[in-house]
Motif scaffolding. Structure first.
Motif, PDB file in Angstrom:
ATOM      1  N   SER A   1       0.848  -1.199   0.000  1.00  0.00           N
ATOM      2  CA  SER A   1       0.000   0.000   0.000  1.00  0.00           C
ATOM      3  C   SER A   1       0.883   1.249   0.000  1.00  0.00           C
ATOM      4  CB  SER A   1      -0.916   0.008   1.231  1.00  0.00           C
ATOM      5  OG  SER A   1      -0.144   0.058   2.400  1.00  0.00           O
ATOM      6  N   GLU A   2       0.464   2.231  -0.794  1.00  0.00           N
ATOM      7  CA  GLU A   2       1.197   3.500  -0.826  1.00  0.00           C
ATOM      8  C   GLU A   2       0.629   4.430   0.234  1.00  0.00           C
ATOM      9  OE1 GLU A   2       1.715   5.353  -4.667  1.00  0.00           O
ATOM     10  OE2 GLU A   2       1.348   3.420  -5.640  1.00  0.00           O
ATOM     11  N   GLU A   3       1.508   5.278   0.755  1.00  0.00           N
ATOM     12  CA  GLU A   3       1.084   6.209   1.805  1.00  0.00           C
ATOM     13  C   GLU A   3       1.402   7.642   1.403  1.00  0.00           C
ATOM     14  OE1 GLU A   3       1.466   3.643   5.933  1.00  0.00           O
ATOM     15  OE2 GLU A   3       3.114   4.958   5.373  1.00  0.00           O
ATOM     16  N   GLU A   4       0.537   8.521   1.875  1.00  0.00           N
ATOM     17  CA  GLU A   4       0.763   9.960   1.694  1.00  0.00           C
ATOM     18  C   GLU A   4       0.950  10.539   3.096  1.00  0.00           C
ATOM     19  OE1 GLU A   4      -2.183  13.787   0.909  1.00  0.00           O
ATOM     20  OE2 GLU A   4      -2.957  11.752   0.757  1.00  0.00           O
ATOM     21  N   SER A  29      -5.417   5.490   8.359  1.00  0.00           N
ATOM     22  CA  SER A  29      -4.280   6.393   8.536  1.00  0.00           C
ATOM     23  C   SER A  29      -3.565   6.071   9.833  1.00  0.00           C
ATOM     24  CB  SER A  29      -4.752   7.852   8.594  1.00  0.00           C
ATOM     25  OG  SER A  29      -5.505   8.190   7.460  1.00  0.00           O
ATOM     26  N   LYS A  55      -1.292   8.527   5.558  1.00  0.00           N
ATOM     27  CA  LYS A  55      -2.612   8.061   5.113  1.00  0.00           C
ATOM     28  C   LYS A  55      -2.441   7.109   3.948  1.00  0.00           C
ATOM     29  CE  LYS A  55      -6.972   9.977   3.391  1.00  0.00           C
ATOM     30  NZ  LYS A  55      -7.586  11.178   2.837  1.00  0.00           N
ATOM     31  N   GLN A  56      -3.080   5.959   4.040  1.00  0.00           N
ATOM     32  CA  GLN A  56      -2.990   4.983   2.939  1.00  0.00           C
ATOM     33  C   GLN A  56      -3.764   5.480   1.737  1.00  0.00           C
ATOM     34  OE1 GLN A  56      -4.095   0.986   3.965  1.00  0.00           O
ATOM     35  NE2 GLN A  56      -2.409   0.729   5.396  1.00  0.00           N
ATOM     36  N   LYS A  57      -3.155   5.345   0.553  1.00  0.00           N
ATOM     37  CA  LYS A  57      -3.824   5.788  -0.677  1.00  0.00           C
ATOM     38  C   LYS A  57      -4.776   4.708  -1.172  1.00  0.00           C
ATOM     39  CE  LYS A  57      -0.257   8.942  -2.326  1.00  0.00           C
ATOM     40  NZ  LYS A  57       0.698   9.229  -3.416  1.00  0.00           N
TER      41      LYS A  57
END
Length: 258
Positions: free
Chosen positions: A170-173, A236, A256-258
Motif C-alpha cells: 500500500s502506498e502512503e501519503e 491512517s 494516510k494509505q492511498k
C-alpha cells in the motif's frame, strides 16, 4: 511488568497479561508457543513484552512480507523455526466475477457467520476474479467444507501454496495538520478533511476504529502511533504528535494509505 503497562492504554492490560503468560509457558516448558493471528497493534504489544530475551525468542509470520495480521511464535533459543511451525493455510475462493463483485467486508462477514473467531484467519486479499484467505491450519478443513457462499454468490474454495499469495503493497501519503484537541472526532476530521459534525455520527455508529478496535466515544483521546480507520474513508496512522502551536493547537503528522 508495571513499566510496560505505562506505555499502553488501560484497556490493553488484559492482553498484555495474556502475552506474558504465553512467554512464561514457552520458558517453563522449554517448547514453542504459537498464538492466533494478531493485528499490528497486538504485534507491537507482543514485541514490547517479549523484549530482547535470551531464553525465549520471538518470530511473526502471516504469509508474506506484506502480511498485516500475523501469528507470533515464542520459542526457546535452541529451536530454529521453519515456516511450517506457524501452521498457516492458504486458500483461494473462486466466484462468478462476471456477475458478482465482492469486497473485504463480504468475505469477512461470510467467515464470521460460519462461527469462526476473527483470530483464526489472517489477511483477506480481494482480487478481480478471486479472493485469497490466509487461515490457521486448524480452521482449514472447516472453511473448505462450509464456505460455500458469500453474500448470494456460490463460491468454491481450494488450497494454494504460500508462493501463490498476492503480496499487496500500500502506498502512503504523509502530511501535517493542526487540531484543536487530540480527541478522535477532531483528529479524524482533520485527517479525512471533514467537519467534526460529519465525523461524529460515524463514531457513534461504530464505524470508526483506533488500533483495530471500535471507538464510539467522541472524547476518546488519540496517541502517537495510533492507527485510525473510518468506514468508507480509509486508514491512517498518527505517526507523530509534534507539540503545540502559538495558538494552543496540536501539530500532528499523519501517514494516510492511498
Amino acid at each position: 511488568m508495571n513499566h510496560i503497562y505505562q506505555h499502553f492504554r488501560p484497556e490493553e492490560r488484559q492482553f498484555i497479561e495474556k502475552v506474558q503468560e504465553w512467554k512464561d509457558q514457552a520458558e517453563a516448558n522449554y517448547a514453542p508457543k504459537l498464538t492466533d493471528f494478531l493485528d499490528p497493534r497486538e504485534q507491537d504489544i507482543v514485541q514490547s513484552v517479549a523484549g530482547a530475551g535470551e531464553e525465549v525468542l520471538l518470530q511473526f509470520s502471516g504469509g508474506g512480507d506484506s502480511a498485516e495480521r500475523k501469528r507470533a511464535l515464542f520459542y526457546p533459543s535452541y529451536l530454529e523455526p521453519r515456516q511450517d511451525d506457524f501452521h498457516l493455510s492458504f486458500l483461494e475462493v473462486r466466484y462468478p466475477a462476471k456477475f458478482v463483485s465482492l469486497d473485504h467486508r463480504n468475505v469477512l462477514g461470510a467467515l464470521m457467520s460460519l462461527g469462526l473467531k476473527r483470530p483464526k484467519f489472517g489477511d483477506i486479499l480481494v482480487g478481480s476474479e478471486s479472493v485469497q484467505i490466509i487461515a490457521a491450519k486448524e480452521a482449514e478443513d472447516y472453511i473448505m467444507m462450509n464456505l460455500t457462499e458469500i453474500g448470494r454468490s456460490k463460491v468454491s474454495v481450494r488450497k494454494i501454496e504460500m508462493t501463490d499469495i498476492v503480496q499487496q503493497q500500500s502506498e502512503e501519503e504523509t502530511f501535517s495538520a493542526t487540531v484543536s484537541s487530540l480527541r478522535i472526532d477532531a483528529v479524524a476530521a482533520a485527517v479525512y478533511k471533514q467537519s467534526r459534525q460529519k465525523i461524529q455520527p460515524y463514531i457513534s455508529n461504530g464505524l470508526v476504529k483506533v488500533n483495530w478496535r471500535i471507538v464510539d466515544q467522541n472524547s476518546f483521546e488519540c496517541r502517537e502511533g495510533d492507527t485510525i480507520s473510518v468506514r468508507g474513508f480509509g486508514r491512517s496512522k498518527l505517526t507523530a504528535i509534534d507539540g503545540k502551536t502559538k495558538k494552543d493547537k496540536w501539530r500532528i503528522t499523519v501517514a494516510k494509505q492511498k
